[in-house]
Design an enzyme around this catalytic site. Structure first.
Site, PDB file in Angstrom:
ATOM      1  N   ARG A 116      -5.207  -3.243   9.560  1.00 38.31           N
ATOM      2  CA  ARG A 116      -5.758  -4.598   9.565  1.00 38.31           C
ATOM      3  C   ARG A 116      -5.493  -5.305  10.881  1.00 38.31           C
ATOM      4  O   ARG A 116      -6.351  -5.990  11.408  1.00 38.31           O
ATOM      5  CB  ARG A 116      -5.102  -5.418   8.447  1.00 38.31           C
ATOM      6  CG  ARG A 116      -5.603  -5.084   7.084  1.00 38.31           C
ATOM      7  CD  ARG A 116      -5.088  -6.076   6.075  1.00 38.31           C
ATOM      8  NE  ARG A 116      -3.687  -5.857   5.810  1.00 38.31           N
ATOM      9  CZ  ARG A 116      -3.173  -5.698   4.597  1.00 38.31           C
ATOM     10  NH1 ARG A 116      -3.973  -5.749   3.547  1.00 38.31           N
ATOM     11  NH2 ARG A 116      -1.892  -5.527   4.409  1.00 38.31           N
ATOM     12  N   THR A 159       4.945   2.066   5.958  1.00 39.20           N
ATOM     13  CA  THR A 159       3.548   1.652   6.155  1.00 39.20           C
ATOM     14  C   THR A 159       2.808   2.746   6.907  1.00 39.20           C
ATOM     15  O   THR A 159       3.365   3.369   7.822  1.00 39.20           O
ATOM     16  CB  THR A 159       3.389   0.331   6.944  1.00 39.20           C
ATOM     17  OG1 THR A 159       2.036   0.193   7.382  1.00 39.20           O
ATOM     18  CG2 THR A 159       4.248   0.249   8.186  1.00 39.20           C
ATOM     19  N   ILE A 160       1.550   2.965   6.515  1.00 38.03           N
ATOM     20  CA  ILE A 160       0.760   3.923   7.299  1.00 38.03           C
ATOM     21  C   ILE A 160       0.237   3.238   8.562  1.00 38.03           C
ATOM     22  O   ILE A 160      -0.138   3.890   9.511  1.00 38.03           O
ATOM     23  CB  ILE A 160      -0.437   4.510   6.508  1.00 38.03           C
ATOM     24  CG1 ILE A 160      -1.400   3.417   6.046  1.00 38.03           C
ATOM     25  CG2 ILE A 160       0.025   5.374   5.358  1.00 38.03           C
ATOM     26  CD1 ILE A 160      -2.784   3.931   5.725  1.00 38.03           C
ATOM     27  N   ASP A 161       0.205   1.895   8.543  1.00 38.83           N
ATOM     28  CA  ASP A 161      -0.340   1.164   9.699  1.00 38.83           C
ATOM     29  C   ASP A 161       0.607   1.210  10.896  1.00 38.83           C
ATOM     30  O   ASP A 161       0.204   0.956  12.030  1.00 38.83           O
ATOM     31  CB  ASP A 161      -0.605  -0.302   9.338  1.00 38.83           C
ATOM     32  CG  ASP A 161      -1.698  -0.452   8.287  1.00 38.83           C
ATOM     33  OD1 ASP A 161      -2.216   0.576   7.817  1.00 38.83           O
ATOM     34  OD2 ASP A 161      -2.033  -1.595   7.934  1.00 38.83           O
ATOM     35  N   MET A 219      -7.910   2.781   8.589  1.00 37.44           N
ATOM     36  CA  MET A 219      -7.130   1.634   8.116  1.00 37.44           C
ATOM     37  C   MET A 219      -6.268   1.047   9.237  1.00 37.44           C
ATOM     38  O   MET A 219      -5.822   1.778  10.127  1.00 37.44           O
ATOM     39  CB  MET A 219      -6.250   2.029   6.940  1.00 37.44           C
ATOM     40  CG  MET A 219      -6.981   2.010   5.623  1.00 37.44           C
ATOM     41  SD  MET A 219      -5.821   2.143   4.241  1.00 37.44           S
ATOM     42  CE  MET A 219      -6.932   1.854   2.866  1.00 37.44           C
ATOM     43  N   GLU A 258     -10.221  -0.813  10.966  1.00 37.28           N
ATOM     44  CA  GLU A 258     -10.940  -1.658  10.004  1.00 37.28           C
ATOM     45  C   GLU A 258     -10.868  -3.137  10.384  1.00 37.28           C
ATOM     46  O   GLU A 258     -11.735  -3.922  10.027  1.00 37.28           O
ATOM     47  CB  GLU A 258     -10.362  -1.467   8.598  1.00 37.28           C
ATOM     48  CG  GLU A 258      -8.891  -1.852   8.503  1.00 37.28           C
ATOM     49  CD  GLU A 258      -8.268  -1.702   7.124  1.00 37.28           C
ATOM     50  OE1 GLU A 258      -8.949  -1.273   6.188  1.00 37.28           O
ATOM     51  OE2 GLU A 258      -7.073  -2.034   6.996  1.00 37.28           O
ATOM     52  N   GLY A 294       0.843  -1.203   0.000  1.00 44.89           N
ATOM     53  CA  GLY A 294       0.000   0.000   0.000  1.00 44.89           C
ATOM     54  C   GLY A 294       0.875   1.249   0.000  1.00 44.89           C
ATOM     55  O   GLY A 294       1.911   1.274   0.657  1.00 44.89           O
ATOM     56  N   ARG A 345     -23.794   7.300  13.056  1.00 48.51           N
ATOM     57  CA  ARG A 345     -23.456   7.210  11.634  1.00 48.51           C
ATOM     58  C   ARG A 345     -22.050   6.645  11.477  1.00 48.51           C
ATOM     59  O   ARG A 345     -21.219   6.777  12.370  1.00 48.51           O
ATOM     60  CB  ARG A 345     -23.467   8.604  10.990  1.00 48.51           C
ATOM     61  CG  ARG A 345     -24.827   9.257  10.924  1.00 48.51           C
ATOM     62  CD  ARG A 345     -25.656   8.650   9.789  1.00 48.51           C
ATOM     63  NE  ARG A 345     -26.847   9.434   9.522  1.00 48.51           N
ATOM     64  CZ  ARG A 345     -28.014   9.318  10.149  1.00 48.51           C
ATOM     65  NH1 ARG A 345     -28.152   8.428  11.122  1.00 48.51           N
ATOM     66  NH2 ARG A 345     -29.041  10.077   9.827  1.00 48.51           N
ATOM     67  N   ARG A 372      -3.926   7.667   3.411  1.00 49.02           N
ATOM     68  CA  ARG A 372      -2.747   7.400   2.589  1.00 49.02           C
ATOM     69  C   ARG A 372      -2.503   8.489   1.560  1.00 49.02           C
ATOM     70  O   ARG A 372      -1.495   8.465   0.867  1.00 49.02           O
ATOM     71  CB  ARG A 372      -2.979   6.088   1.806  1.00 49.02           C
ATOM     72  CG  ARG A 372      -2.564   4.901   2.572  1.00 49.02           C
ATOM     73  CD  ARG A 372      -2.986   3.574   2.052  1.00 49.02           C
ATOM     74  NE  ARG A 372      -3.000   3.297   0.654  1.00 49.02           N
ATOM     75  CZ  ARG A 372      -3.287   2.087   0.160  1.00 49.02           C
ATOM     76  NH1 ARG A 372      -3.552   1.098   0.992  1.00 49.02           N
ATOM     77  NH2 ARG A 372      -3.319   1.861  -1.115  1.00 49.02           N
TER      78      ARG A 372
HETATM   79  O1  F6P Z   1      -0.775  -0.989   3.501  1.00 52.21           O
HETATM   80  C1  F6P Z   1      -1.652  -1.360   4.480  1.00 52.21           C
HETATM   81  C2  F6P Z   1      -3.015  -0.842   4.207  1.00 52.21           C
HETATM   82  O2  F6P Z   1      -2.963   0.535   4.238  1.00 52.21           O
HETATM   83  C3  F6P Z   1      -4.033  -1.425   5.183  1.00 52.21           C
HETATM   84  O3  F6P Z   1      -4.281  -0.625   6.277  1.00 52.21           O
HETATM   85  C4  F6P Z   1      -5.238  -1.626   4.323  1.00 52.21           C
HETATM   86  O4  F6P Z   1      -6.028  -2.670   4.813  1.00 52.21           O
HETATM   87  C5  F6P Z   1      -4.645  -1.955   3.014  1.00 52.21           C
HETATM   88  O5  F6P Z   1      -3.453  -1.225   2.932  1.00 52.21           O
HETATM   89  C6  F6P Z   1      -5.531  -1.688   1.828  1.00 52.21           C
HETATM   90  O6  F6P Z   1      -4.772  -1.684   0.658  1.00 52.21           O
HETATM   91  P1  F6P Z   1      -5.266  -1.824  -0.834  1.00 52.21           P
HETATM   92  O7  F6P Z   1      -6.734  -1.627  -0.875  1.00 52.21           O
HETATM   93  O8  F6P Z   1      -4.509  -0.768  -1.545  1.00 52.21           O
HETATM   94  O9  F6P Z   1      -4.854  -3.184  -1.276  1.00 52.21           O
END
Ligand code: F6P
Length: 411
Positions: A196, A138-140, A194, A250, A20, A299, A308
């Protein structure tokens, strides 16, 4: 003339970015390119991650080209290609990678990625002896960088990964901003972020004024859900203006009453080449349960790719430059299979090469949010996490219109 004295004259360094994207990848590419060029390397960009080394290859020359490191994303493009055999692609494409490294005469490879992209780089180093250097991304923020956070006399093993500071700033600002619409409608807004497997980025919302938060590291079982709902009701009722913004990762594991199982919500059942599904939609499930169970209007808002997106922030710009400085050291010592990291969490001005080290790429792996950063009982992020964030983020605009209009009664 002086060119002849350059240490690595005649050698070629290839850079690729995979997984990502983040707002800091172009900044990383530019910083590595500049330093490698100064050492005398010719610098190539490999497009679309490992994909650019398959087939005939897709390689561009970055050596004497203008490069905008403030611009977000990656001009080299990215993909989630895995050259090693995977469920989705059982055939090994490593021979194609090796063939192209030879055809393009690439002597050293810098792979900008998270655990997946750098994991493949590490395997190429270990099994094929390819000189690779990993560059974190990584943003995570869940990539183990062994960066220590000194907090009130204790040491917390934190993570400081390029891309996260920019993404965290966006999430903090988004949260601060969405408060006004939540306030206008006296609503609870469940804000999906975001992440995972880890709640680092979700925690950035607490810097934008969110009080509670849910992360993948804490399962919401049947029992915990009951306590959570009571906590939400209480926090909402106690809030002066009767609104709440609740950030949720997420990847939150949530108890589903119909199936009586704990699960995650997928946006798609499709797996990528590293075996990851795409998450998305948990905020809708949680918002709807809040409305039904508590009778408070709720909501869902998915922040998704917004985190990102956009330009590289100042902290990330300096972080990528500092880590690229460490790459010079690794290149000079021809120390491969390493990834540069920052030793301790420091504010912007202290991001300097002497505060870096490198770790064996074999030790990278994933790092969840440390227990010191999240209070399971209160469903909220701790002062220790705020302290961590305060080193890398500027406080967003947390304006509060403190109205208290006198009520008028009919005569
Ligand atoms: O790179 C990690 C991430 O940002 C996760 O947080 C996210 O689940 C995933 O990328 C989604 O990536 P893509 O939809 O680009 O495959």
């Amino acid at each position: 003339m002086k060119q002849e004295h350059k240490i690595f004259k005649g050698k070629t360094l290839g850079i690729l970015s995979g997984g990502g994207d983040t707002p800091a990848i172009n900044s990383s590419i530019e910083a590595v390119r500049n330093r490698a060029s100064m050492l005398g390397f010719k610098v190539y960009g490999i497009r679309s991650g490992w994909k650019g080394l398959l087939g005939d290859g897709d390689v561009v020359d970055l050596s004497q080209q203008p490069y905008d490191g403030w611009y977000g994303g990656t001009a080299l493009r990215s993909s989630r290609t895995n050259p090693f055999p995977s469920k989705k692609n059982p055939e090994s494409r490593v021979p194609q990678v090796l063939r192209n490294l030879e055809r393009y005469k690439i002597d050293v490879l810098v792979s900008i990625g998270g655990d997946d992209t750098n994991g493949a780089a590490k395997r190429l180093f270990e099994t094929e002896g390819i000189p690779v250097i990993g560059f974190p991304k990584t943003i995570d923020n869940d990539l183990r960088t062994r960066t220590m956070h000194h907090y009130q006399g204790s040491e917390i093993e934190a993570v400081l990964c390029p891309g996260f500071p920019s993404a965290a700033a966006s999430i903090a600002e988004f949260t601060a901003s969405i408060r006004t619409t939540a306030e206008s409608h006296s609503r609870i807004i469940v804000l999906e972020v975001m992440g995972r497997d880890a709640g680092w980025l979700t925690g950035a919302a607490s810097f934008g004024g969110a009080t509670l938060g849910l992360i993948p590291e804490m399962e919401i079982t049947k029992e915990r859900k009951y306590v959570l709902m009571e906590t939400i009701r209480e926090t909402y009722m106690k809030s002066k203006k009767k609104y709440l913004v609740i950030p949720v990762s997420e990847g939150v594991r949530w108890y589903d009453e119909k199936s009586e199982k704990l699960g995650v919500v997928y946006a798609s059942s499709e797996l990528d080449e590293f075996g990851h599904p795409r998450f998305g939609g948990i905020s809708g499930v949680i918002a709807s349960e809040i409305s039904h169970k508590l009778g408070i209007e709720a909501r869902a808002q998915i922040t998704g790719y917004y985190a990102r997106s956009g330009h590289c922030r100042h902290y990330d710009r300096r972080l990528t430059a500092t880590l690229a400085d460490k790459i010079v050291d690794l290149l000079l010592r021809e120390d491969y299979g390493q990834m540069p990291v920052v030793k301790s969490v420091v504010p912007y001005v202290e991001l300097e090469e002497f505060n870096t080290t490198s770790i064996d790429m074999g030790d990278v792996g994933n790092k969840p949010l440390p227990t010191e950063y999240y209070d399971i009982e209160k469903f909220s992020f701790t002062p220790a996490y705020h302290n961590f964030l305060s080193k890398i983020l500027e406080t967003p605009n947390l304006d509060d219109f403190k109205y208290d209009f006198p009520v008028v009664l009919p005569e």
